[in-house]
Design a protein around this motif. Structure first.
Motif, mmCIF file in Angstrom:
data_model
loop_
_atom_site.group_PDB
_atom_site.id
_atom_site.type_symbol
_atom_site.label_atom_id
_atom_site.label_comp_id
_atom_site.label_asym_id
_atom_site.label_seq_id
_atom_site.Cartn_x
_atom_site.Cartn_y
_atom_site.Cartn_z
ATOM 1 N N ARG A 6 -74.876 -52.052 -2.703
ATOM 2 C CA ARG A 6 -74.098 -52.205 -1.314
ATOM 3 C C ARG A 6 -74.114 -51.252 -0.590
ATOM 4 O O ARG A 6 -74.221 -49.997 -1.068
ATOM 5 C CB ARG A 6 -72.642 -52.894 -1.169
ATOM 6 N N TYR A 21 -78.680 -51.060 8.957
ATOM 7 C CA TYR A 21 -78.868 -52.378 9.082
ATOM 8 C C TYR A 21 -80.328 -53.083 8.903
ATOM 9 O O TYR A 21 -80.510 -53.722 8.122
ATOM 10 C CB TYR A 21 -78.631 -53.154 10.576
ATOM 11 N N LYS A 30 -76.187 -56.244 0.891
ATOM 12 C CA LYS A 30 -74.622 -56.411 1.464
ATOM 13 C C LYS A 30 -74.304 -55.092 2.326
ATOM 14 O O LYS A 30 -74.515 -54.013 1.549
ATOM 15 C CB LYS A 30 -73.681 -56.988 0.663
ATOM 16 N N THR A 31 -73.927 -55.033 3.777
ATOM 17 C CA THR A 31 -73.695 -53.991 4.234
ATOM 18 C C THR A 31 -72.315 -54.319 4.842
ATOM 19 O O THR A 31 -71.741 -55.044 5.451
ATOM 20 C CB THR A 31 -74.636 -53.547 5.291
ATOM 21 N N LEU A 32 -71.353 -53.304 4.445
ATOM 22 C CA LEU A 32 -69.869 -53.209 5.005
ATOM 23 C C LEU A 32 -69.716 -52.064 5.986
ATOM 24 O O LEU A 32 -69.826 -50.952 5.445
ATOM 25 C CB LEU A 32 -68.826 -53.105 3.738
ATOM 26 N N LEU A 46 -75.240 -60.825 5.577
ATOM 27 C CA LEU A 46 -75.351 -59.511 4.885
ATOM 28 C C LEU A 46 -74.578 -58.452 5.564
ATOM 29 O O LEU A 46 -74.196 -57.542 4.535
ATOM 30 C CB LEU A 46 -76.772 -58.971 4.837
ATOM 31 N N GLU A 48 -71.030 -57.267 7.225
ATOM 32 C CA GLU A 48 -69.802 -57.446 7.152
ATOM 33 C C GLU A 48 -68.872 -56.444 8.129
ATOM 34 O O GLU A 48 -68.887 -55.092 7.538
ATOM 35 C CB GLU A 48 -69.057 -57.829 5.892
ATOM 36 N N ASP A 71 -73.244 -48.611 -5.209
ATOM 37 C CA ASP A 71 -72.916 -48.393 -4.035
ATOM 38 C C ASP A 71 -73.428 -47.102 -3.205
ATOM 39 O O ASP A 71 -73.648 -46.035 -3.889
ATOM 40 C CB ASP A 71 -71.518 -48.730 -3.412
#
Length: 157
Positions: A6, A21, A30-32, A46, A48, A71
């Motif tokens: 992530r 991105y 997945k990118t937070l 993907l 958030e 991560d």
């Protein structure tokens, strides 16, 4: 099974969100994006947005608590970088510089030295302008880091 990588982005002052991105999309990661205010993000399953309460270091605390060995934390914040490293995460600055256990002490010392010099008035500038070459280094470093984490996970299987 390979590690689920992530990206955890310290979103408030990150100049390379769009680049992150793009790379994350290419790898299906997945990118937070963590911030204490609303931020526009691309419409993607993907990516958030994580909005944390207002307050000093609340976003940093959230990222540090969530970070794990697979991560990648993207931040310029040195104390957050050290905390993420303690959790086993990889850390990448927006200029493409990776912070690891070997370099964390030097980066922290340099930050403290520059802060002290600014406080005494000996130095009045902060950081050099962020440019195209920084973005390019970031893209290359992020790609390399993802490949390295995937290889390491594959070897551990």
């Amino acid at each position: 099974m390979s590690a689920v990588i992530r990206l955890l982005i310290d979103g408030d002052a990150c100049p390379v969100k769009d680049e992150a991105y793009r790379v994350a999309g290419r790898y299906g990661l997945k990118t937070l994006v963590v911030a204490n205010r609303f931020m526009n993000i691309p419409q993607s399953p993907l990516i958030e947005r994580v909005i944390v309460p207002d307050g000093p270091d609340v976003a940093d605390d959230w990222i540090a608590e969530q970070a794990g060995p697979a991560d990648i934390v993207i931040t310029s914040d040195i104390p957050l970088a050290v905390r993420a490293l303690d959790k086993g995460a990889s850390v990448l600055r927006p200029n493409g510089e990776e912070i690891d256990e070997r370099s964390a002490g030097m980066v922290s010392a340099m930050r403290d030295l520059m802060q002290g010099l600014r406080e005494t008035g000996a130095v009045t500038t902060y950081n050099a302008a962020f440019g195209k070459s920084d973005r390019s280094r970031f893209l290359s470093a992020l790609d390399t880091l993802i490949v390295r984490i995937r290889r390491k996970a594959a070897l551990q299987r």
